[in-house]
Design a protein around this motif. Sequence first.
Motif, PDB file in Angstrom:
ATOM      1  N   ASN A   1     -11.729  -5.669   7.245  1.00 46.70           N
ATOM      2  CA  ASN A   1     -11.205  -4.803   6.198  1.00 46.70           C
ATOM      3  C   ASN A   1     -10.192  -3.829   6.792  1.00 46.70           C
ATOM      4  O   ASN A   1     -10.540  -2.870   7.450  1.00 46.70           O
TER       5      ASN A   1
ATOM      6  N   ALA B   1      -8.353  -1.586   5.509  1.00 49.93           N
ATOM      7  CA  ALA B   1      -8.415  -0.213   5.007  1.00 49.93           C
ATOM      8  C   ALA B   1      -9.410   0.624   5.805  1.00 49.93           C
ATOM      9  O   ALA B   1      -9.254   1.835   5.942  1.00 49.93           O
TER      10      ALA B   1
ATOM     11  N   PRO C   1      -6.947   7.220   5.239  1.00 50.65           N
ATOM     12  CA  PRO C   1      -6.697   7.227   3.798  1.00 50.65           C
ATOM     13  C   PRO C   1      -5.557   8.174   3.476  1.00 50.65           C
ATOM     14  O   PRO C   1      -5.129   8.960   4.318  1.00 50.65           O
TER      15      PRO C   1
ATOM     16  N   LYS D   1      -3.371   6.428  -9.101  1.00 50.00           N
ATOM     17  CA  LYS D   1      -4.106   5.533  -9.999  1.00 50.00           C
ATOM     18  C   LYS D   1      -3.520   5.560 -11.408  1.00 50.00           C
ATOM     19  O   LYS D   1      -3.392   4.524 -12.066  1.00 50.00           O
TER      20      LYS D   1
ATOM     21  N   ASP E   1      -8.888  -4.118  -7.575  1.00 48.29           N
ATOM     22  CA  ASP E   1      -9.180  -3.858  -6.157  1.00 48.29           C
ATOM     23  C   ASP E   1      -8.006  -3.139  -5.505  1.00 48.29           C
ATOM     24  O   ASP E   1      -7.495  -3.540  -4.470  1.00 48.29           O
TER      25      ASP E   1
ATOM     26  N   ARG F   1      -6.002  -0.394  -3.425  1.00 44.76           N
ATOM     27  CA  ARG F   1      -6.215   0.470  -2.268  1.00 44.76           C
ATOM     28  C   ARG F   1      -4.961   1.308  -2.053  1.00 44.76           C
ATOM     29  O   ARG F   1      -3.844   0.845  -2.320  1.00 44.76           O
TER      30      ARG F   1
ATOM     31  N   LEU G   1      -2.991   3.486   0.970  1.00 46.34           N
ATOM     32  CA  LEU G   1      -2.941   3.721   2.404  1.00 46.34           C
ATOM     33  C   LEU G   1      -1.780   4.648   2.746  1.00 46.34           C
ATOM     34  O   LEU G   1      -0.691   4.521   2.178  1.00 46.34           O
TER      35      LEU G   1
ATOM     36  N   GLU H   1       0.458   1.379  -2.197  1.00 44.37           N
ATOM     37  CA  GLU H   1      -0.568   0.754  -3.035  1.00 44.37           C
ATOM     38  C   GLU H   1      -0.677  -0.700  -2.629  1.00 44.37           C
ATOM     39  O   GLU H   1       0.333  -1.408  -2.513  1.00 44.37           O
TER      40      GLU H   1
ATOM     41  N   GLY I   1      -3.218  -4.386  -3.348  1.00 37.09           N
ATOM     42  CA  GLY I   1      -4.298  -5.005  -4.120  1.00 37.09           C
ATOM     43  C   GLY I   1      -3.904  -5.437  -5.511  1.00 37.09           C
ATOM     44  O   GLY I   1      -4.699  -6.078  -6.206  1.00 37.09           O
TER      45      GLY I   1
ATOM     46  N   LYS J   1      -4.232 -10.590   2.989  1.00 30.27           N
ATOM     47  CA  LYS J   1      -5.167  -9.891   3.875  1.00 30.27           C
ATOM     48  C   LYS J   1      -5.204 -10.473   5.279  1.00 30.27           C
ATOM     49  O   LYS J   1      -5.333  -9.742   6.266  1.00 30.27           O
TER      50      LYS J   1
END
Length: 623
Positions: free
Chosen positions: A331, A333, A338, A350, A396, A398, A400, A408, A410, A448
């Motif tokens: 993973n 992330a 963050p 978001k 999903d 994320r 970063l 952004e 996902g 990924k």
Amino acid sequence: MIIRVYSKQLQSRGVALMGFLLLLSMSVSAQTWEQVRDSEEYIYGEGWGSSVAEAERQALANLISKIATNVTGAAQQTLRTQSNNGKLDEESQFSQTVNTYSQATLTNTQQRVLKNEPDAYVVRWLKKSEIEKIFESRKRKAIDMVETAIRAEKKGKVDDVLRNYYWALTLLKSLQYPNEVTYTDEDGKEHVLTNWCKEKIDDTFYELKTCYDSRDGNDIRLAITYKGKPVNSVDYKFWDGQTWSAVYSAKDGWGVLELAPGYEGSQVQLKYEYEYAGEAKIDQEVEMVLNAVKGTPMPKSYTNVMLDTKEKPKEKKARMQMMQGPSFTTNSAAVLAPPKSLDKDASVYKTAIESFVKAVKQKDYESVRPLFTAVGWNMFVKLMQYGKAKVLDSSDIRFLEDNGSVLERGLKMSFSFGSGGRATFVEDVVLAFNEEHKITNIAFGLGKTAEDDILNKGVWDEKSRFAIMNFLENYKTAYALKRLDYIRSIFDDDAVIITGSVVSKANQLANVENQSQLSQEGNKIIRQNRQTKDEYLKNLKRCFERNEFVNIRFSNNDVIKMGEGGESYAIQIQQDYYSSTYGDKGYLMLMVDINEPTKPLIKLRTWQPEKDPNFGIYGPGDF
């Protein structure tokens, strides 16, 4: 991966090439058409036509026909593929497959124009002893595909697994003695490759599990696992009650079905894609063989998905735990910082993504214009013009941190086109926000696996890892969205650009005009499909104009930090190139300077259609 290049190996490579060219020139000058015609050592073909080109085609067709007769007459070879229980699955005459060898693969033939137009007469010949080399090249390609499938299986990339095993199986069926080709696996066990490819394909289908997850109107969300983990990538079609759909792609465990309005069935039939006939144009040899050789049925590629909305809470909980559990990759992330002030800023990002998704679904693009900078808006317009855009999944997401901006990741979208072999592409769409929370850049993510290959290299600092990943994502996106100005900006004015097949070992020198050139060590200059930056961009512009779409897919990337130049890297990567009129596959090597992360500069770009049997892919030590 660590690459070491030894000077003696490179020197021998150059000597071998010079020796081959010398022998070739000697063989051409040492024989006449009369000697070839009267000798039993050669097979020849003759062609007549109103033009030399027409006569050449006739001579080649005549030669291929005679090769087929010679081979089948000597071997009486009938292809048989055996199933596990020993029963005959399929049978076809080998002579038909020889016709899949074309000008591109018959590189060891000689030709003479004995009479010019308008009554052209051309002869073409081949030494009988050279016939074996024709099949050896195809055998190497099939084995390379098998090894690619093995690597893809370890990363859960089922689409690459199925495609490479099936294409390898099809190529093997066109060999002179297909059942004599063996492969030794990692445990040291030897297998007949024709049988083993089919077994591996069936094993892959067995390990795939697809089930219903949720429904939004006519859109069904699917959960797909491979060996008990979320599948990295897999392609499929489904039967909507009247016809088979276009190819859909699942990524990171999630896929979708778009049912026809009014569909009332309790289940949907799914077929995992394995033949990839529509994508075969990336390799003309594979495409020709797929068209000529009878396909191998794969009945285990079918499955039924029950559209059951009455799932028990415990079953759903267990499935979600599996989908959120260990994957084939780490993973990314989890090892990265963050976004700053996550509690405060995450809600802003978001909200922006929610507005973005809503605008795409409702095609109300102007409503989100305030979310973008001027450059970001221009890219969004190009994105919406890139086929028929549809949001597949935004569950999903994320965020970063990346050097003062926020990325952004996902968001999954599909893009459909009316022409070309592949109707639909699925992409991870990456949005970059500036400090004012406006979208400044849009890119297609690497996925990924490739993302983790780069981000989890702890020997490099985080800034460098992000810079490499951003460069590759912006590179592939620029070709898809036809951003010629951006591509111009990332190539150095003196960049060495190799767009064709293989180049010899070379050193970079400077001529009197201070332009880079490739020089074979100790001898002549080699310029096989070498282009200047302006020539490359001019050809690229014509390519963009005549194609409805361009799409690049990367896999199996290796990144090597250069010993000099600060933040300079050599990137070796396998590339599948798709467009509405053309396709190919091969290996890129990019030498890029990212000392200024926002202004990467490509110094060298090479491309080769396949790995060299002696040294593989070109690396930084070759230049």
